[in-house]
Write an enzyme that holds these catalytic residues in place. Structure first.
Site, short mmCIF file in Angstrom:
data_model
loop_
_atom_site.label_atom_id
_atom_site.label_comp_id
_atom_site.label_asym_id
_atom_site.label_seq_id
_atom_site.Cartn_x
_atom_site.Cartn_y
_atom_site.Cartn_z
N ARG A 163 1.46 5.61 22.45
CA ARG A 163 0.69 4.40 22.84
C ARG A 163 -0.05 4.73 24.02
NH1 ARG A 163 6.28 3.62 22.26
NH2 ARG A 163 6.71 1.94 20.69
N LYS A 187 8.88 2.69 26.09
CA LYS A 187 9.35 1.34 26.14
C LYS A 187 10.77 1.26 26.67
CE LYS A 187 6.20 -1.40 23.26
NZ LYS A 187 5.97 -2.33 22.35
N HIS A 258 -4.87 1.86 19.63
CA HIS A 258 -3.73 1.54 18.76
C HIS A 258 -4.26 1.85 17.32
CE1 HIS A 258 0.06 -0.09 19.25
NE2 HIS A 258 -0.08 -0.78 17.90
N ARG A 261 -3.01 5.43 16.87
CA ARG A 261 -1.68 5.44 16.91
C ARG A 261 -1.21 5.12 15.22
NH1 ARG A 261 3.64 5.04 19.20
NH2 ARG A 261 4.78 3.23 18.46
N HIS A 284 9.89 4.49 18.02
CA HIS A 284 10.25 3.18 17.33
C HIS A 284 11.92 3.02 17.68
CE1 HIS A 284 6.64 2.47 14.80
NE2 HIS A 284 6.31 1.99 15.84
N TYR A 293 4.15 1.55 7.88
CA TYR A 293 3.14 2.61 7.46
C TYR A 293 3.30 3.15 5.97
CZ TYR A 293 2.19 2.37 12.55
OH TYR A 293 2.06 1.91 13.57
#
Length: 318
Positions: A163, A187, A258, A261, A284, A293
């Site tokens: 990211r 994150k 993004h 990404r 993730h 995806y």
């Protein structure tokens, strides 16, 4: 305790204990403010009811100015808030155990770049930007520093799928040049390692850092990517220089970090990499997030099958 005070305590918990990013805190703050305003911020937690949630969410769903993705994000925030209230015994039950909210999202594939578009972005080598200036015995002008930073940022984003918020946090000491990998702080302060296919990118980042040191005297503790004033690059700066770089490459559409990404994930899946490895690379928490995806990869496969047109090839030889 009233609802507004509970919301403020939850935000402190998210910032201090969960160590969520400032952007996430700001988003939570806005969502909880809208929720408490709709319910009545002075209501006591003793009166907390699933009716509060149902009424508010129903009003959001019929609001023509709100996208379903926005409503889903707000509900996710309220769920997290309610779980915290229940764990802290500030409410006697979890209202979400009694209600069922179904928010249908439009099926929208991630926007990724085609291979020819990536090639246009990467056709200029970072060495050529520096080489032209070395011949002239010049320092790097500000606009050229932006070009160099954009080019390297695009390369890192496209090869790793990180990211943009993770990109701007990278420090020189996070790069392992021997193993050609970078330590990423993602994150929720979750750490992971992202790998490069070869040593080329880490070598280029090393050269970039050396030029940053000679140009700005940048200290080792500062971030890897710097703006043209020698300060740590922020997300807004990276987005701006990537957009300018893409315009210069004449891609014909707005390019965002993004999208790069998304492109990284799609390229890896189309190349046959196991989805679990892609999940780990992207950071993730759930493989369900990564599965979107696979639809992009299938879409590309469908397009190629149509282009090849095997039926025509077979019927020609009857």
């Amino acid at each position: 305790m009233d609802l507004l005070e509970a919301c403020n305590r939850f935000l402190v918990h998210c910032e201090v204990e969960r160590k969520l990013s400032p952007l996430t805190i700001k988003a939570y703050q806005g969502d909880l403010y809208r929720f408490s305003s709709a319910v009545g911020s002075k209501y006591n937690l003793c009166d907390f009811s699933e009716t509060w949630i149902e009424n508010v969410v129903r009003n959001w769903l019929v609001d023509p100015e709100l996208k379903s993705t926005t409503v889903k994000r707000r509900v996710a925030c309220i769920k997290s808030f309610v779980r915290w209230l229940f764990r802290r015994k500030l409410i006697s039950f979890n209202p979400f155990e009694r209600i069922h909210l179904e928010i249908r999202l439009p099926k929208r594939l991630p926007r990724n770049l085609q291979t020819n578009e990536i090639q246009k972005l990467l056709v200029v080598k970072p060495e050529s930007i520096l080489g032209k200036l070395r011949k002239k015995n010049q320092g790097l002008p500000r606009f050229e520093w932006d070009r160099l930073t954009a080019r390297l940022a695009i390369e890192v984003l496209t090869l790793t799928g990180i990211r943009v918020g993770e990109l701007v946090k990278i420090k020189p000491q996070d790069i392992d040049h021997l193993l050609h990998q970078i330590r990423i702080l993602g994150k929720g302060n979750r750490e992971r390692q992202v790998l490069f296919p070869d040593l080329v990118t880490t070598d280029r980042l090393q050269v970039y850092r050396e030029h940053a040191y000679s140009r700005f005297g940048a200290e080792k503790r500062s971030t890897l990517f710097l703006n043209s004033l020698g300060r740590s690059a922020n997300e807004q700066y990276i987005r701006r220089i990537i957009r300018a770089y893409a315009n210069e490459a004449q891609l014909g559409r707005r390019i965002t970090p993004h999208m790069l990404r998304h492109t990284a994930a799609t390229q890896l899946l189309e190349a046959g990499l196991d989805i679990r490895f892609v999940q780990k690379l992207l950071g993730h928490a759930s493989i369900t997030t990564t599965e979107i995806y696979t639809h992009v990869a299938n879409h590309a496969l469908r397009r190629e099958i149509s282009r090849v047109n095997i039926r025509k090839r077979l019927e020609m030889h009857r």
